[in-house]
Scaffold this active site. Structure first.
Site, PDB file in Angstrom:
ATOM      1  N   CYS A   8       2.333   0.722  -8.494  1.00  0.00           N
ATOM      2  CA  CYS A   8       3.437   1.185  -7.662  1.00  0.00           C
ATOM      3  C   CYS A   8       4.694   1.410  -8.489  1.00  0.00           C
ATOM      4  CB  CYS A   8       3.707   0.183  -6.558  1.00  0.00           C
ATOM      5  SG  CYS A   8       3.948  -1.466  -7.203  1.00  0.00           S
ATOM      6  N   GLU A  61       5.628  -3.478   0.933  1.00  0.00           N
ATOM      7  CA  GLU A  61       5.771  -3.081  -0.483  1.00  0.00           C
ATOM      8  C   GLU A  61       5.023  -1.768  -0.626  1.00  0.00           C
ATOM      9  OE1 GLU A  61       7.540  -4.537  -2.629  1.00  0.00           O
ATOM     10  OE2 GLU A  61       7.556  -6.703  -2.284  1.00  0.00           O
ATOM     11  N   GLY A  87       2.216   2.364   5.309  1.00  0.00           N
ATOM     12  CA  GLY A  87       3.286   1.424   5.655  1.00  0.00           C
ATOM     13  C   GLY A  87       3.998   1.834   6.933  1.00  0.00           C
ATOM     14  N   GLY A 144       0.842  -1.194   0.000  1.00  0.00           N
ATOM     15  CA  GLY A 144       0.000   0.000   0.000  1.00  0.00           C
ATOM     16  C   GLY A 144       0.871   1.235   0.000  1.00  0.00           C
ATOM     17  N   SER A 145       0.325   2.314   0.478  1.00  0.00           N
ATOM     18  CA  SER A 145       1.048   3.581   0.409  1.00  0.00           C
ATOM     19  C   SER A 145       2.155   3.647   1.462  1.00  0.00           C
ATOM     20  CB  SER A 145       0.080   4.740   0.610  1.00  0.00           C
ATOM     21  OG  SER A 145      -0.500   4.636   1.893  1.00  0.00           O
ATOM     22  N   THR A 146       3.125   4.479   1.210  1.00  0.00           N
ATOM     23  CA  THR A 146       4.246   4.639   2.141  1.00  0.00           C
ATOM     24  C   THR A 146       3.745   5.174   3.485  1.00  0.00           C
ATOM     25  OG1 THR A 146       5.854   4.861   0.384  1.00  0.00           O
ATOM     26  CG2 THR A 146       6.416   5.911   2.482  1.00  0.00           C
TER      27      THR A 146
HETATM   28  P1  NAD Z   1      -3.365   2.451   1.326  1.00  0.00           P
HETATM   29  O1  NAD Z   1      -2.098   2.407   2.080  1.00  0.00           O
HETATM   30  O2  NAD Z   1      -4.313   3.524   1.584  1.00  0.00           O
HETATM   31  O3  NAD Z   1      -4.197   1.097   1.541  1.00  0.00           O
HETATM   32  C1  NAD Z   1      -3.638  -0.171   1.319  1.00  0.00           C
HETATM   33  C2  NAD Z   1      -4.333  -1.178   2.210  1.00  0.00           C
HETATM   34  O4  NAD Z   1      -4.067  -0.865   3.565  1.00  0.00           O
HETATM   35  C3  NAD Z   1      -5.857  -1.219   2.081  1.00  0.00           C
HETATM   36  O5  NAD Z   1      -6.298  -2.559   2.223  1.00  0.00           O
HETATM   37  C4  NAD Z   1      -6.319  -0.394   3.270  1.00  0.00           C
HETATM   38  O6  NAD Z   1      -7.621  -0.744   3.694  1.00  0.00           O
HETATM   39  C5  NAD Z   1      -5.272  -0.769   4.310  1.00  0.00           C
HETATM   40  N1  NAD Z   1      -5.058   0.214   5.367  1.00  0.00           N
HETATM   41  C6  NAD Z   1      -5.174   1.567   5.311  1.00  0.00           C
HETATM   42  N2  NAD Z   1      -4.882   2.122   6.513  1.00  0.00           N
HETATM   43  C7  NAD Z   1      -4.558   1.099   7.343  1.00  0.00           C
HETATM   44  C8  NAD Z   1      -4.160   1.024   8.721  1.00  0.00           C
HETATM   45  N3  NAD Z   1      -4.032   2.117   9.484  1.00  0.00           N
HETATM   46  N4  NAD Z   1      -3.898  -0.182   9.256  1.00  0.00           N
HETATM   47  C9  NAD Z   1      -4.014  -1.295   8.506  1.00  0.00           C
HETATM   48  N5  NAD Z   1      -4.408  -1.298   7.210  1.00  0.00           N
HETATM   49  C10 NAD Z   1      -4.654  -0.108   6.622  1.00  0.00           C
HETATM   50  O7  NAD Z   1      -2.916   2.396  -0.185  1.00  0.00           O
HETATM   51  P2  NAD Z   1      -3.798   2.586  -1.472  1.00  0.00           P
HETATM   52  O8  NAD Z   1      -3.830   4.021  -1.820  1.00  0.00           O
HETATM   53  O9  NAD Z   1      -5.097   1.893  -1.331  1.00  0.00           O
HETATM   54  O10 NAD Z   1      -2.924   1.748  -2.520  1.00  0.00           O
HETATM   55  C11 NAD Z   1      -2.050   2.326  -3.381  1.00  0.00           C
HETATM   56  C12 NAD Z   1      -0.625   2.289  -2.839  1.00  0.00           C
HETATM   57  O11 NAD Z   1      -0.118   0.961  -2.872  1.00  0.00           O
HETATM   58  C13 NAD Z   1       0.297   3.109  -3.674  1.00  0.00           C
HETATM   59  O12 NAD Z   1       1.121   3.900  -2.870  1.00  0.00           O
HETATM   60  C14 NAD Z   1       1.132   2.074  -4.409  1.00  0.00           C
HETATM   61  O13 NAD Z   1       2.367   2.509  -4.823  1.00  0.00           O
HETATM   62  C15 NAD Z   1       1.192   0.974  -3.422  1.00  0.00           C
HETATM   63  N6  NAD Z   1       1.510  -0.301  -4.071  1.00  0.00           N
HETATM   64  C16 NAD Z   1       2.761  -0.844  -3.892  1.00  0.00           C
HETATM   65  C17 NAD Z   1       3.108  -2.032  -4.522  1.00  0.00           C
HETATM   66  C18 NAD Z   1       4.481  -2.618  -4.350  1.00  0.00           C
HETATM   67  O14 NAD Z   1       4.648  -3.779  -4.631  1.00  0.00           O
HETATM   68  N7  NAD Z   1       5.448  -1.865  -3.873  1.00  0.00           N
HETATM   69  C19 NAD Z   1       2.175  -2.692  -5.308  1.00  0.00           C
HETATM   70  C20 NAD Z   1       0.921  -2.132  -5.471  1.00  0.00           C
HETATM   71  C21 NAD Z   1       0.600  -0.922  -4.827  1.00  0.00           C
END
Ligand code: NAD
Length: 490
Positions: free
Chosen positions: A287, A253, A236, A231-233
């Protein structure tokens, strides 16, 4: 076969679809049309508890005793089931995410291969023995880390679930997977297919729900042994903080702002369409999207105009049309976020060469957009836009290209386009990113480690080393001496 729309999806816990204790059912719509798609149950903390309990019980039950060759057979059976049901899964994913079905089909094919790769990779899980000296024998055992809590985003729901599930199951872990609440459908279908393929109950549990409540509860759960997150940095970082409470193993990731670096000596007939694909694939919601294109100054003007022509020629539209190259974005809210970045870029002095205005129709469409005359320090060159927006930045020479490429908090991917092979390798060694492509736009293959440097995260997926994220190493020392050990001479 057409997908049954408005099907109701339960949570998947302990081998079956179940009602949520939370009582929450959410209406999901297709982002490309706004039409209703399905009703999906959302998990709350009590549902997560139930899923973790099932996963723990499965570890202590039949799954814990399943030998590696049987785990391998089950992974192959799941790959076969996905292959058999690929048409249904592709349509479901395309409708749920708004993504072009041609892209989804490629992701499905990769996902199937990924299960097959880890089915074979099980054979590489092995301890070792080496001489210790004296009368001691040493050997090590590889044991599954236990219950894995896995959290995935909305941009590749099926493929991200696969990247997480396959190595964890190969290692012998059980899983509680939390998809994004907007895009849970294909992960839920995969759990059903896995149960039909013979995975014992409790091994795979899927609990869609909101991040800060459901996701955070999973991460903090004292009976979860390891967390894997994509997910997002920003999120993370929060996950890392939560994992620290129970000193939980964690792999991340995260985001990227990856460059395509184009030297004037490159084969532009290859570099231009490939760089177009590298940003507009999945409407830039990737990503590893190469969202910064760095172009050597002498080729810059010509590159920008040819790139913009290619971008304009992309077929944007109905995700279910086989000819479509770019579908909608995942939601109207996300489209507005992307547009706000473009407006920021305009304010910073970037030139909008093409695109830059949202489509005001029913669907969440945004056109392929090219921002030229961008300085790498601008917000649009530093922040992950996560949409079909590219920034094209000039550079003077090799040193300058490396400086600009590394001038980012991220480090996921970089592609180098050059006619000089030695230069390609020089850049590969100097760019701080987990993956480098030389004269190829492609990124992710089963067997090839994928992951980030810097704030793009840590831990590698898709490779053999991924198994180690889900394994503990236990050292065993054995006395082979016939004499009793009495170091204090007692
Ligand atoms: P996000 O971080 O908002 O959400 C990702 C996941 O985390 C979702 O399931 C969300 O419900 C969950 N989440 C959100 N807040 C949380 C918390 N406090 N505790 C636990 N879980 C939580 O990211 P997004 O905007 O939905 O996804 C896009 C991001 O993912 C982009 O930054 C992209 O670059 C990244 N991404 C990375 C890779 C990689 O392999 N590096 C691959 C795909 C996407």
């Amino acid at each position: 076969m057409a997908v049954a729309t408005e099907r109701e999806y339960g949570l998947f816990i302990n081998g079956a679809a179940v009602e949520p204790a939370s009582g929450e059912i959410r209406e999901l719509t297709e982002p490309a049309t706004g039409d209703p798609l399905a009703r999906a149950a959302m998990a709350g903390p009590a549902d997560v508890d139930r899923a973790v309990e099932a996963a723990r019980a499965a570890l202590g039950g039949p799954w814990g005793k399943t030998p590696p060759n049987e785990r391998s057979r089950l992974l192959q059976a799941l790959a076969d089931a996905i292959q058999t049901n690929r048409k249904e899964l592709a349509e479901l994913e395309a409708r749920n995410v708004g993504k072009a079905i041609s892209s989804v089909k490629a992701e499905l094919a990769q996902s199937i291969e990924n299960y097959r790769f880890y089915a074979s990779a099980i054979a590489s899980i092995a301890g070792r023995s080496n001489p210790v000296g004296g009368s001691l024998l040493f050997y090590s055992l590889k044991e599954p880390v236990g219950v894995a809590g896995q959290i995935v985003p909305w941009n590749y729901p099926l493929m991200m679930a696969t990247w997480k599930l396959a190595p964890a199951l190969a290692a012998g872990c059980t899983v509680v997977l939390k998809p994004d609440p907007a895009t849970p459908l294909t992960a839920l279908r995969i759990a059903e297919l896995a149960a039909d393929a013979g995975f014992p109950e409790g091994v795979i549990n899927v609990v869609p729900g909101d991040g800060p409540s459901t996701g955070a509860h999973l991460v903090r759960h004292s009976d979860v042994d390891k967390v894997a997150f994509t997910g997002s940095t920003q999120t993370g970082g929060e996950i890392m903080r939560l994992c620290a409470e129970t000193v939980k193993r964690v792999s991340l990731e995260l985001g990227g702002k990856s460059p395509s670096i184009v030297f004037a000596d490159a084969n532009l007939a290859d570099a231009i369409p490939s760089s177009v694909w590298s940003i507009y694939y999945s409407a830039g919601q990737s990503c590893e999207a190469r969202s910064r294109v760095l172009v050597e100054r002498s080729a810059y003007d010509d590159f920008v105009s040819q790139f913009a022509q290619h971008a304009q020629s992309l077929r944007v539209g109905d995700p279910l049309d086989a000819e479509t190259q770019m579908g909608s974005l995942v939601s109207a809210t996300h489209r507005d976020k992307v547009h706000a970045f473009v407006e920021t870029g305009r304010g910073e002095g970037a030139e909008v060469v093409t695109g830059g205005e949202p489509d005001n129709g029913r669907g969440a469409f945004y056109p392929p957009t090219v921002l030229a005359n961008v300085d790498n320090r601008m917000v649009v060159a530093q922040e992950e836009i996560f949409g079909p927006v590219v920034t094209v930045i000039p550079f003077e020479d090799e040193k300058d290209a490396i400086r600009i490429a590394n001038d980012t908090k991220y480090g996921l991917f970089a592609t180098v386009w050059t006619g000089d092979p030695a230069r390609g390798h020089r850049l590969a060694s100097r760019i701080k990113a987990g993956q480098i492509g030389i004269n190829t736009p492609y990124t992710a293959f089963p067997g090839i480690p994928f992951g980030g440097y810097k704030q793009s995260g840590f831990g590698r997926e898709l490779g053999l080393e991924t198994l180690d994220l889900y394994l503990e190493t236990k050292s065993v020392l054995v006395s082979t001496s016939p004499k009793p050990f009495n170091p204090f001479g007692l």
